[in-house]
Design a protein around this motif. Structure first.
Motif, PDB file in Angstrom:
ATOM      1  N   VAL A   1     -17.943  61.543  -1.432  1.00  0.00           N
ATOM      2  CA  VAL A   1     -17.719  61.498  -2.875  1.00  0.00           C
ATOM      3  C   VAL A   1     -17.081  62.806  -3.317  1.00  0.00           C
ATOM      4  O   VAL A   1     -17.204  63.843  -2.648  1.00  0.00           O
ATOM      5  CB  VAL A   1     -19.031  61.263  -3.656  1.00  0.00           C
ATOM      6  N   SER A   2     -16.394  62.743  -4.444  1.00  0.00           N
ATOM      7  CA  SER A   2     -15.760  63.934  -5.026  1.00  0.00           C
ATOM      8  C   SER A   2     -16.343  64.174  -6.409  1.00  0.00           C
ATOM      9  O   SER A   2     -16.330  63.276  -7.257  1.00  0.00           O
ATOM     10  CB  SER A   2     -14.241  63.741  -5.110  1.00  0.00           C
ATOM     11  N   LEU A   3     -16.864  65.371  -6.619  1.00  0.00           N
ATOM     12  CA  LEU A   3     -17.382  65.761  -7.927  1.00  0.00           C
ATOM     13  C   LEU A   3     -16.309  66.570  -8.643  1.00  0.00           C
ATOM     14  O   LEU A   3     -15.855  67.594  -8.136  1.00  0.00           O
ATOM     15  CB  LEU A   3     -18.656  66.588  -7.792  1.00  0.00           C
ATOM     16  N   GLU A   4     -15.901  66.112  -9.818  1.00  0.00           N
ATOM     17  CA  GLU A   4     -14.842  66.774 -10.580  1.00  0.00           C
ATOM     18  C   GLU A   4     -15.421  67.420 -11.832  1.00  0.00           C
ATOM     19  O   GLU A   4     -16.251  66.818 -12.513  1.00  0.00           O
ATOM     20  CB  GLU A   4     -13.764  65.756 -10.978  1.00  0.00           C
TER      21      GLU A   4
ATOM     22  N   LEU B   1     -15.575  69.351  -6.074  1.00  0.00           N
ATOM     23  CA  LEU B   1     -16.514  69.598  -4.985  1.00  0.00           C
ATOM     24  C   LEU B   1     -16.585  68.339  -4.125  1.00  0.00           C
ATOM     25  O   LEU B   1     -16.919  67.260  -4.618  1.00  0.00           O
ATOM     26  CB  LEU B   1     -17.897  69.946  -5.545  1.00  0.00           C
ATOM     27  N   GLN B   2     -16.253  68.475  -2.828  1.00  0.00           N
ATOM     28  CA  GLN B   2     -16.274  67.339  -1.906  1.00  0.00           C
ATOM     29  C   GLN B   2     -17.629  67.278  -1.197  1.00  0.00           C
ATOM     30  O   GLN B   2     -18.117  68.285  -0.688  1.00  0.00           O
ATOM     31  CB  GLN B   2     -15.143  67.467  -0.877  1.00  0.00           C
ATOM     32  N   LEU B   3     -18.227  66.073  -1.157  1.00  0.00           N
ATOM     33  CA  LEU B   3     -19.551  65.902  -0.551  1.00  0.00           C
ATOM     34  C   LEU B   3     -19.559  64.735   0.431  1.00  0.00           C
ATOM     35  O   LEU B   3     -18.873  63.734   0.222  1.00  0.00           O
ATOM     36  CB  LEU B   3     -20.604  65.607  -1.629  1.00  0.00           C
ATOM     37  N   THR B   4     -20.352  64.882   1.488  1.00  0.00           N
ATOM     38  CA  THR B   4     -20.742  63.762   2.338  1.00  0.00           C
ATOM     39  C   THR B   4     -22.237  63.599   2.142  1.00  0.00           C
ATOM     40  O   THR B   4     -23.020  64.474   2.516  1.00  0.00           O
ATOM     41  CB  THR B   4     -20.407  64.029   3.816  1.00  0.00           C
ATOM     42  N   LEU B   5     -22.650  62.491   1.528  1.00  0.00           N
ATOM     43  CA  LEU B   5     -24.032  62.331   1.101  1.00  0.00           C
ATOM     44  C   LEU B   5     -24.992  62.322   2.281  1.00  0.00           C
ATOM     45  O   LEU B   5     -24.763  61.642   3.285  1.00  0.00           O
ATOM     46  CB  LEU B   5     -24.184  61.036   0.295  1.00  0.00           C
ATOM     47  N   GLN B   6     -26.084  63.093   2.126  1.00  0.00           N
ATOM     48  CA  GLN B   6     -27.159  63.141   3.105  1.00  0.00           C
ATOM     49  C   GLN B   6     -28.481  62.866   2.381  1.00  0.00           C
ATOM     50  O   GLN B   6     -28.554  62.888   1.150  1.00  0.00           O
ATOM     51  CB  GLN B   6     -27.197  64.516   3.792  1.00  0.00           C
ATOM     52  N   GLU B   7     -29.512  62.616   3.157  1.00  0.00           N
ATOM     53  CA  GLU B   7     -30.809  62.270   2.562  1.00  0.00           C
ATOM     54  C   GLU B   7     -31.298  63.315   1.551  1.00  0.00           C
ATOM     55  O   GLU B   7     -31.830  62.951   0.487  1.00  0.00           O
ATOM     56  CB  GLU B   7     -31.854  62.063   3.666  1.00  0.00           C
ATOM     57  N   PRO B   8     -31.159  64.632   1.820  1.00  0.00           N
ATOM     58  CA  PRO B   8     -31.618  65.608   0.821  1.00  0.00           C
ATOM     59  C   PRO B   8     -30.868  65.526  -0.509  1.00  0.00           C
ATOM     60  O   PRO B   8     -31.343  66.068  -1.516  1.00  0.00           O
ATOM     61  CB  PRO B   8     -31.353  66.965   1.514  1.00  0.00           C
TER      62      PRO B   8
END
Length: 378
Positions: A156-159, A191-198
């Motif tokens: 996901v990308s957070l803008e 902000l670029q994210l690869t979602l993880q459990e935390p």
């Protein structure tokens, strides 16, 4: 004679001027102002005689005086500029509705009227820096088009954007209270994210900082919300033979919408309110305990539905009792009225006793009086 004239000339020209020369006691301060605001520059003078105080804007090469029309040829500027003086010899230049045309250096001084009046003497200066506040920050999440609800491993990308600022703000992304990314003097930051459990249920906050104005603003998003918690609960006392209400309550990280609220009962046995979160079952009976109720919800931002189905008996706090039959008419006193009825009866009994006693006293008294009359006793 000529020597006297020389002495007078030297006194007037040099000595008098040196004794009474105007001076600045307090210089104006530099100022940073937002477009549209007002700003006032102030100079304090001493030893003034009849000098005319003047301000000079170097960037526009315009002289501003206390003359009501000002010396500027700009009509719009004349409407926005005001020159005043107070009792403490502070000479103030006020600029209303600040714009970029007002930016630059301003000199304060006086017109030298003791000479030929053609020279202006500038004794101090200040600088006005005009800036524009950026728009409040806006946070946005960009998912892949195939995602109906985020799961571990999704990218996901957070803008975060805050355009329109001059100068541009500093932007920082926080995960909780930890800095994830930051840049200075920008109007957008992704902000670029690869979602993880935390990351599940974690809040990401974007903060803009405008140091020159000491202003901070922020927005926040939750890119990986938890699955909503759905509860179906009875509303009020449950009795057989009456109508019974059930509520669908849902809680999540983001705003939710109710998609459906249904039951296994026949369609004519129940109704749902316009909002969709309250169900009413008509003529609730013991056979309905084994029926089911289902409530489906979804986050406003996602298409994936979440549904909970329960057996009615499992969500009742206790076994229902039989309610009153609408066709029955009970003439017996209400149990709640029993104490009142008892009190009334006791009071009536006391009154009757008092009346009986009073009647007996009166009767005995009359009989005694009658006997005394027969025997001649006075």
């Amino acid at each position: 004679m000529s020597s006297i004239l020389v002495v007078v000339f030297l006194f007037k020209c040099c000595l008098l001027d040196s004794i009474t020369a105007a001076a600045v006691l307090q210089t104006p301060d530099n100022f940073t102002g937002l477009t549209g605001n007002d700003v006032t520059l102030s100079c304090q003078f001493v030893n003034l005689l009849n000098e005319q105080i003047v301000w000079f804007h170097k960037d526009s090469n315009e002289i501003l005086t206390r003359d009501s029309t000002l010396a500027t040829t700009n009509a719009a500027k004349r409407m926005r500029y005001t020159l005043t003086v107070d009792d403490n010899e502070w000479y103030n230049l006020t600029i209303r509705n600040l714009s970029y045309a007002d930016e630059g250096e301003y000199d304060c001084g006086y017109a030298d009227n003791r000479g030929d009046g053609s020279a202006n003497v500038y004794l101090a200066s200040a600088f006005i820096d005009v800036i524009t506040k950026p728009s409040s920050p806006v946070c946005n999440i960009v998912y892949a088009s195939t995602i109906i609800f985020p799961v571990i491993g999704n990218s996901v990308s957070l803008e975060c954007s805050a355009p329109g600022g001059d100068p541009k703000p500093d932007i920082t992304w926080f995960r909780g209270e930890v800095v994830n990314s930051n840049m200075t003097e920008v109007d957008t930051l992704d902000l670029q994210l690869t979602l993880q459990e935390p990351d599940r249920g974690e809040t990401f906050r974007c903060e803009i900082d405008i140091p020159v104005l000491d202003i901070k603003e922020s927005c926040q998003v939750i890119p990986f919300p938890i699955e909503p918690i759905i509860d179906i609960i009875p509303d009020g006392l449950v009795k057989f033979g009456t109508y019974v209400k059930f509520n669908c309550n849902a809680v999540g990280d983001l705003p939710l919408k109710i998609l459906s609220f249904t039951t296994s009962l026949a369609s004519g046995r129940f109704s749902v309110n316009a909002v969709g979160n309250v169900m009413t079952i008509l003529n609730f009976g013991q056979q309905d305990l084994l029926e089911t109720i289902s409530c489906g919800v979804a986050y406003n931002e996602f298409d994936k539905p979440f549904t909970v189905t329960v057996e009615i008996k499992s969500i009742l706090p206790e076994s229902p009792t039989k309610g009153p039959d609408p066709g029955d008419h009970d003439d017996s006193p209400n149990k709640e009225d029993t104490p009142t009825l008892t009190i009334v009866l006791v009071v009536l009994g006391i009154i009757v006793v008092i009346l009986v006693i009073t009647a007996l006293i009166w009767y005995n008294r009359k009989r005694i009086m009658s006997n005394n009359t027969d025997t001649g006793v006075p």
